[in-house]
Motif scaffolding. Structure first.
Motif, PDB file in Angstrom:
ATOM      1  N   ALA A 202       0.860  -1.179   0.000  1.00 61.63           N
ATOM      2  CA  ALA A 202       0.000   0.000   0.000  1.00 61.63           C
ATOM      3  C   ALA A 202       0.896   1.229   0.000  1.00 61.63           C
ATOM      4  CB  ALA A 202      -0.900   0.016   1.234  1.00 61.63           C
ATOM      5  N   SER A 204       0.681   5.522   0.906  1.00 66.35           N
ATOM      6  CA  SER A 204      -0.126   6.584   1.508  1.00 66.35           C
ATOM      7  C   SER A 204       0.562   7.919   1.291  1.00 66.35           C
ATOM      8  CB  SER A 204      -0.295   6.349   3.016  1.00 66.35           C
ATOM      9  OG  SER A 204      -1.119   5.236   3.265  1.00 66.35           O
ATOM     10  N   ILE A 271      10.418   0.757  -7.449  1.00 64.96           N
ATOM     11  CA  ILE A 271      11.294   0.393  -6.330  1.00 64.96           C
ATOM     12  C   ILE A 271      11.205  -1.110  -6.052  1.00 64.96           C
ATOM     13  CG2 ILE A 271      11.573   0.587  -3.817  1.00 64.96           C
ATOM     14  CD1 ILE A 271      10.903   3.600  -4.152  1.00 64.96           C
ATOM     15  N   ARG A 272       9.981  -1.632  -5.961  1.00 67.38           N
ATOM     16  CA  ARG A 272       9.818  -3.050  -5.621  1.00 67.38           C
ATOM     17  C   ARG A 272      10.428  -3.963  -6.677  1.00 67.38           C
ATOM     18  NH1 ARG A 272       5.229  -4.727  -6.113  1.00 67.38           N
ATOM     19  NH2 ARG A 272       4.002  -2.914  -6.691  1.00 67.38           N
ATOM     20  N   ILE A 276      14.264   1.567  -9.519  1.00 70.71           N
ATOM     21  CA  ILE A 276      14.783   2.675  -8.708  1.00 70.71           C
ATOM     22  C   ILE A 276      15.452   2.030  -7.498  1.00 70.71           C
ATOM     23  CG2 ILE A 276      14.231   4.738  -7.360  1.00 70.71           C
ATOM     24  CD1 ILE A 276      11.764   5.133  -9.085  1.00 70.71           C
ATOM     25  N   THR A 277      16.744   2.280  -7.335  1.00 70.82           N
ATOM     26  CA  THR A 277      17.524   1.594  -6.291  1.00 70.82           C
ATOM     27  C   THR A 277      18.366   2.616  -5.516  1.00 70.82           C
ATOM     28  OG1 THR A 277      19.609   1.270  -7.494  1.00 70.82           O
ATOM     29  CG2 THR A 277      17.821  -0.280  -7.986  1.00 70.82           C
ATOM     30  N   PRO A 278      18.869   2.217  -4.351  1.00 69.23           N
ATOM     31  CA  PRO A 278      19.768   3.144  -3.640  1.00 69.23           C
ATOM     32  C   PRO A 278      21.039   3.414  -4.425  1.00 69.23           C
ATOM     33  CG  PRO A 278      19.596   1.033  -2.484  1.00 69.23           C
ATOM     34  CD  PRO A 278      18.592   1.001  -3.570  1.00 69.23           C
ATOM     35  N   PHE A 284      16.905   7.860  -2.134  1.00 72.78           N
ATOM     36  CA  PHE A 284      16.104   6.635  -2.080  1.00 72.78           C
ATOM     37  C   PHE A 284      15.296   6.495  -0.781  1.00 72.78           C
ATOM     38  CE2 PHE A 284      15.787   1.974  -1.353  1.00 72.78           C
ATOM     39  CZ  PHE A 284      15.155   1.601  -2.521  1.00 72.78           C
ATOM     40  N   LEU A 285      15.953   6.678   0.364  1.00 74.58           N
ATOM     41  CA  LEU A 285      15.265   6.439   1.643  1.00 74.58           C
ATOM     42  C   LEU A 285      14.139   7.434   1.881  1.00 74.58           C
ATOM     43  CD1 LEU A 285      18.222   5.551   4.023  1.00 74.58           C
ATOM     44  CD2 LEU A 285      16.578   4.004   2.939  1.00 74.58           C
ATOM     45  N   GLU A 286      14.377   8.699   1.548  1.00 71.24           N
ATOM     46  CA  GLU A 286      13.309   9.688   1.741  1.00 71.24           C
ATOM     47  C   GLU A 286      12.116   9.382   0.838  1.00 71.24           C
ATOM     48  OE1 GLU A 286      16.647  12.464   1.225  1.00 71.24           O
ATOM     49  OE2 GLU A 286      15.184  13.928   1.975  1.00 71.24           O
ATOM     50  N   CYS A 288      11.181   6.368  -0.160  1.00 71.43           N
ATOM     51  CA  CYS A 288      10.458   5.262   0.489  1.00 71.43           C
ATOM     52  C   CYS A 288       9.537   5.791   1.587  1.00 71.43           C
ATOM     53  CB  CYS A 288      11.438   4.249   1.085  1.00 71.43           C
ATOM     54  SG  CYS A 288      12.319   3.264  -0.138  1.00 71.43           S
ATOM     55  N   GLU A 289      10.024   6.734   2.384  1.00 71.55           N
ATOM     56  CA  GLU A 289       9.197   7.300   3.457  1.00 71.55           C
ATOM     57  C   GLU A 289       7.991   8.065   2.904  1.00 71.55           C
ATOM     58  OE1 GLU A 289      11.503   9.746   6.063  1.00 71.55           O
ATOM     59  OE2 GLU A 289      12.761   8.078   6.708  1.00 71.55           O
ATOM     60  N   HIS A 292       4.980   6.263   2.139  1.00 73.44           N
ATOM     61  CA  HIS A 292       4.315   5.633   3.290  1.00 73.44           C
ATOM     62  C   HIS A 292       4.128   6.633   4.411  1.00 73.44           C
ATOM     63  CE1 HIS A 292       6.315   2.286   1.097  1.00 73.44           C
ATOM     64  NE2 HIS A 292       5.191   1.665   1.346  1.00 73.44           N
ATOM     65  N   VAL A 293       3.521   7.763   4.084  1.00 71.71           N
ATOM     66  CA  VAL A 293       3.230   8.786   5.100  1.00 71.71           C
ATOM     67  C   VAL A 293       2.314   8.156   6.159  1.00 71.71           C
ATOM     68  CG1 VAL A 293       2.060  10.988   5.465  1.00 71.71           C
ATOM     69  CG2 VAL A 293       3.541  10.678   3.480  1.00 71.71           C
TER      70      VAL A 293
END
Lengths: 313, 313
Positions: A202, A204, A271-272, A276-278, A284-286, A288-289, A292-293
């Protein structure tokens, strides 16, 4: 910080979180039967105060507890919205749909009231949808994704590029059934391919437009299609389908051609599936965040504004 | 709210967020060269105040700006930690590793200082790792995942079940190179299978133990293995590998047998591959959020405590 088109996009579909003195400033949570279900922005407070069905305090807009049942709340809301529709100039209500949305404390709890769908962004109500990514390993073009162009007749985002199938939830249907129904209605996916649909997570986000606040959660599904299958628009909501090599999609998802609020589903897919990779995306990490807010936590604890602002603001 | 073993697990590996008057209460952000890099809990403040290398104010613990270079900061920190190790009774330092960790403002920025690895949780420093999920479509047992049992000699989580490959980052190696190196060292994955390793996202959690605070981000990779391949422990860090049908894994990941801080990688894998779905898991959305705690935002804005508490606390 290194530049990234993807982080710019992720901030765009979460614009609310990054506005200074923006939508959240002076906004109040909307509380119904003890549950935070929405966010009323400051400019609407005079209108809301004038409506006797709300109690407005410093900390919240509370729906009158005397409206004890979902039916009573829905009727009062319907009357208010009809009045606003004729007497007030709210951009969101110009898109009136004559279609009701069930407002709930959380995705799986019972409806607290029904609300005309176009008004949900006025009140910052959480919205849920389903999205299906269709992809194929094409013998010549490599890994490709099926992207739709939305009909020019659609009330929102006409003519924009979008994921293969995306839709709201249909009352009475489970999520998987809702995806299957939309997969047939939008893309003509035949029955024998439907069992290939897989739940994949999911996303968000927290988007704002001139219409209001969209606290959107999309349940994400993937479907690998045979290379010789082409989705067929069935219901007039889709103009055409295009098979897009993943490199082309990575360009287009960042362009204004792509429906902004559908882009997170595509980024999550990329990404999955390891595109798109690190290694190729410095932020990348931001990203991902920002896919998923924590909407469930922010709404369920009632710390909608402080929660979202404290993290990002 | 409906009960869910998975949400209980997700709250366990994010225990800090759900403690009343817990670790965050009275804690202060640790600031180095203008960047929030950690969190100093209240019980450690007397110790930190006594060390002349910090300025402690109401809002933060700041490393003395006179320590201008990474080398000067690292030397001062090393001296302090050696003193604490002999004079103070800190649980975390009993696991002294003689191995340094680079403390950075964000994953891709330059190191601000080096710190003995066992002390990072004392200061709540963000940590990064790589995890590789190994799986196969077994002709008789169906979709199966390779799980390792950690060596009884490991300083942390001895004898616990863990993902096929998991490791810290090795200085000087890119992420993919680090995964490939660990894949060989832990599981004996041969060179011809390494190109199958795919980036699949990241999970971020906020765990506490008696040792301290773990703000952990794992870069996640997947590798589909041939059904007739068996990982072979190479380096003494792994006792054995077990091929686990996904239904068995869904039980075991919730048990105390499984390393708690590796469980998020498994939950994320089970979600991405369609085994944990909104149809079979009532708290699906909250679990998705708790696999992606906004650490990058909370640390980079310096709103570590207010941010995390405002959402969940």
């Amino acid at each position: 910080m290194e530049k990234s088109r993807f982080i710019a996009l992720a901030r765009k579909f979460n614009a609310v979180l990054f506005e200074e003195n923006g939508l959240l400033s002076g906004a109040l949570p909307l509380v119904v039967a003890g549950h935070t279900v929405g966010l009323v922005r400051a400019e609407l407070l005079p209108l809301v105060r004038a409506a006797s069905m709300f109690h407005v305090t410093e900390g919240a807009v509370t729906l009158d507890p005397a409206l004890e049942t979902p039916e009573a709340r829905s009727a009062a809301m319907a009357e208010l919205l009809q009045r606003w529709r004729t007497q007030e100039n709210l951009v969101a209500l110009r898109g009136w749909r004559n279609e009701c949305y069930d407002v709930r404390a959380s995705f799986s709890s019972a409806p607290l009231l029904k609300m005309e769908r176009s008004a949900t962004c006025v009140f910052g109500i959480r919205q849920y949808g389903v999205d299906l990514n269709g992809y194929t390993h094409h013998p010549e073009r490599g890994f490709c994704v099926w992207i739709q162009r939305r009909s020019l007749e659609k009330p929102t985002w006409p003519g924009k590029l979008d994921n293969m199938v995306s839709g709201g939830l249909t009352s009475g249907l489970g999520l998987l059934e809702a995806v299957q129904k939309e997969a047939w209605e939008e893309a003509g996916i035949p029955e024998h391919l439907l069992p290939g649909i897989r739940s994949a997570g999911a996303v968000s986000i927290c988007y704002r437009s001139e219409r209001g606040l969209f606290a959107n959660t999309e349940f994400v599904y993937d479907l690998e299609l045979p290379a010789d299958f082409t989705p067929q628009p069935q219901d007039g909501e889709v103009d055409e389908y295009r098979l897009m090599p993943v490199q082309e999609l990575m360009e287009l998802v960042c362009s204004p051609e792509f429906k902004t609020t559908s882009a997170p589903v595509t980024l999550d897919f990329l990404i999955r599936h390891g595109f798109i990779t690190p290694n190729n995306e410095p932020r990348f990490l931001e990203i991902c965040e920002l896919l998923h807010v924590p909407l469930a936590s922010a709404y369920s604890t009632g710390r909608l504004i402080s929660g979202l602002q404290a993290i990002h603001g």
